[in-house]
Scaffold this active site. Structure first.
Site, PDB file in Angstrom:
ATOM      1  N   GLY A 126       0.819  -1.198   0.000  1.00 50.25           N
ATOM      2  CA  GLY A 126       0.000   0.000   0.000  1.00 50.25           C
ATOM      3  C   GLY A 126       0.856   1.252   0.000  1.00 50.25           C
ATOM      4  N   GLY A 127       0.439   2.264   0.768  1.00 45.14           N
ATOM      5  CA  GLY A 127       1.170   3.525   0.823  1.00 45.14           C
ATOM      6  C   GLY A 127       2.576   3.388   1.352  1.00 45.14           C
ATOM      7  N   GLY A 169      22.659  10.078 -31.856  1.00 46.74           N
ATOM      8  CA  GLY A 169      22.334  10.852 -30.667  1.00 46.74           C
ATOM      9  C   GLY A 169      22.836  10.221 -29.395  1.00 46.74           C
ATOM     10  CB  ALA A 170      23.472   6.720 -28.377  1.00 46.24           C
TER      11      ALA A 170
END
Length: 501
Positions: A156-157, A391-392
């Site tokens: 949960g939280g 671009g790498a």
């Protein structure tokens, strides 16, 4: 009363904890901390809810401070023997107190998590306690190291506190993390799954990337935390830790001169490069099971702690995909937070192509890594071992994104794309018209490689500071780190950047 506090929820529940193969909250602290250094805080705090008749000293969490290798740390250890380790108002206040103290004095925070979640009897007060902790996790982020060990349930939280911290270690077989449990999953989606497969250590270290490392038992998990902490300073104002080493700074590893295969399409293991360069070949890899096409972890060079980021040519040819980009970006930012220099080994053919990658947001995720390297102000050293395409090349700590020292091996290929692909685009008509298209294509490929796909073109423009023999890498990196020891670099004043999350 102190003796009663040490018994937590009572001997019967301690025996049950041991029967599950788990240690108690205090036994864990004894393993984590240097002997006889733990100082407990708030041992007399008890549950305040009148709906709960039984009150236990400490109320389900042991908090305080101690030392690891002589260094001050603040700790909290959740006690599953008291109300299943569930969080109450008083319990949350105890954790918040040690986190506030850690921030004041600039010391790491270590949380040992073993809790059934919010204490239902306290309702919204318990939920508010979680939020108070999350706020402190966020404010402490990038100020002091935060490390989490998940040693039982974390659901949960409760999962969001470890998720905010810098490093998370899980214990195989006895720990799990998930927002909603197997029963809820089955009710909502009709999927049959057990707790281990939904959120166990293997799942989170190989599929989700939520956890950094898994350990076979609790003692090993706590030792892993000690090892990680040894790589980090006390806080964001400290320098990367140093330790003595007998490994000569000028040691040359001749095996590195032959580690890159002559065939550019043939893989090799980048771990061999890393271990051949760093002190004593010792490398602490983080998240080894998730996105293995990129390697992250800590090592030492000349006794100085450094963060390593490296492509792994043996997996997906080292291409950057969504998970690899996110994994490396997070690690780069963690090192930058705590002044740990970055050493990047590059062998990247580009970003992984494919519809799934594009639809999954490879542009956004790749931009995270670019953003992380651009904003980092620590010393940044880069070694291109083989491919640095497209671009790498820019993304991987290139000179253009403030790389401080950028080196290349003679085997480096720096280009917009591979020679074969480039020739196919640039000379398609010429190849088709040739008497022997395959021979003409090979001639053009050889010409392209000679003219463009080598490190000397980039070196001629100053994008690469030097082309070196691989066996020289260790001495050159150590020398560069010493030269950059007093580096001062800043970013424009602003509230914070807007990384493309």
């Amino acid at each position: 009363m102190r003796a009663e506090a040490r018994l937590g929820g009572g001997q019967d529940r301690i025996d049950q904890q041991h029967a599950r193969g788990k240690l108690t909250a205090r036994e864990r602290l004894e393993l984590l901390l240097d002997a006889d250094t733990f100082v407990e805080l708030d041992a007399f705090v008890t549950n305040r809810n009148p709906e709960v008749e039984t009150a236990f000293l400490g109320d389900g969490v042991v908090t305080g401070h101690g030392r690891i290798d002589g260094r001050l740390v603040f700790v909290f250890s959740q006690d599953f023997t008291v109300f299943g380790g569930s969080l109450s108002e008083a319990y949350a206040e105890k954790i918040c107190k040690v986190m506030d103290l850690a921030m004041k004095v600039g010391a790491p925070i270590i949380g040992l998590n073993d809790s059934g979640g919010a204490r239902i009897q306290e309702g919204v007060v318990s939920l508010g306690g979680y939020a108070d902790i999350f706020l402190r996790n966020t404010l402490a982020s990038g100020v002091v190291p935060q490390l989490s060990v998940v040693m039982g349930p974390c659901a949960g939280g409760a999962v969001y506190s470890p998720a905010i911290t810098d490093f998370t270690v899980m214990v195989e077989g006895t720990s799990y993390m998930f927002v909603t449990g197997p029963n809820v999953v089955k009710a909502v989606t009709h999927e049959e799954v057990d707790a281990e497969r939904l959120g166990g250590a293997t799942t989170h270290t190989t599929r989700s990337g939520v956890a950094h490392l898994a350990a076979p038992d609790e003692a090993s998990a706590l030792e892993t935390i000690r090892r990680i902490l040894a790589q980090l300073p006390q806080n964001n104002l400290g320098e990367a830790p140093r330790r003595p080493t007998n490994d000569p700074p000028d040691r040359a590893d001749a095996a590195l001169d032959a580690i890159v295969p002559d065939d550019p399409s043939k893989p090799y293991d980048m771990h061999g490069v890393i271990e051949g360069v760093v002190d004593d070949g010792a490398f602490l890899e983080t998240q080894p099971g998730w996105a293995p096409n990129i390697i992250t972890g800590f090592a030492h060079l000349g006794g100085r702690s450094v963060g390593i980021v490296a492509q792994q040519p043996a997996v997906l040819a080292g291409a950057l995909d969504i998970d690899a980009s996110t994994k490396a970006a997070r690690f780069v930012r963690t090192c930058d937070c705590f002044n740990v220099p970055l050493v990047t080994f590059v062998d990247v053919p580009g970003f992984l192509p494919g519809v799934a990658q594009e639809h999954g947001g490879i542009i956004r995720h790749g931009a995270k890594l670019l953003f992380a390297y651009c904003e980092a102000t620590v010393a940044k050293l880069t070694v291109i071992t083989r491919k640095a395409y497209g671009g790498a090349y820019d993304v991987m700590s290139s000179k253009h994104v403030r790389g401080d020292i950028n080196l290349a091996w003679p085997t480096a290929e720096i280009a917009v794309m591979g020679a074969d692909g480039a020739v196919g685009i640039l000379h398609a008509d010429e190849i088709d018209a040739a008497d022997d298209p395959s021979e003409e294509r090979q001639r053009l490929v050889d010409d392209y490689e000679e003219r463009f796909a080598n490190p000397y073109i980039a070196a001629a423009r100053g994008y690469v500071d030097d082309v070196i023999r691989p066996s020289e890498t260790r001495s050159r990196l150590i020398g560069a780190l010493e030269m950059l020891a007093d580096k001062r670099d800043t970013n424009p004043r602003k509230k914070h950047g807007n990384i493309p999350l």
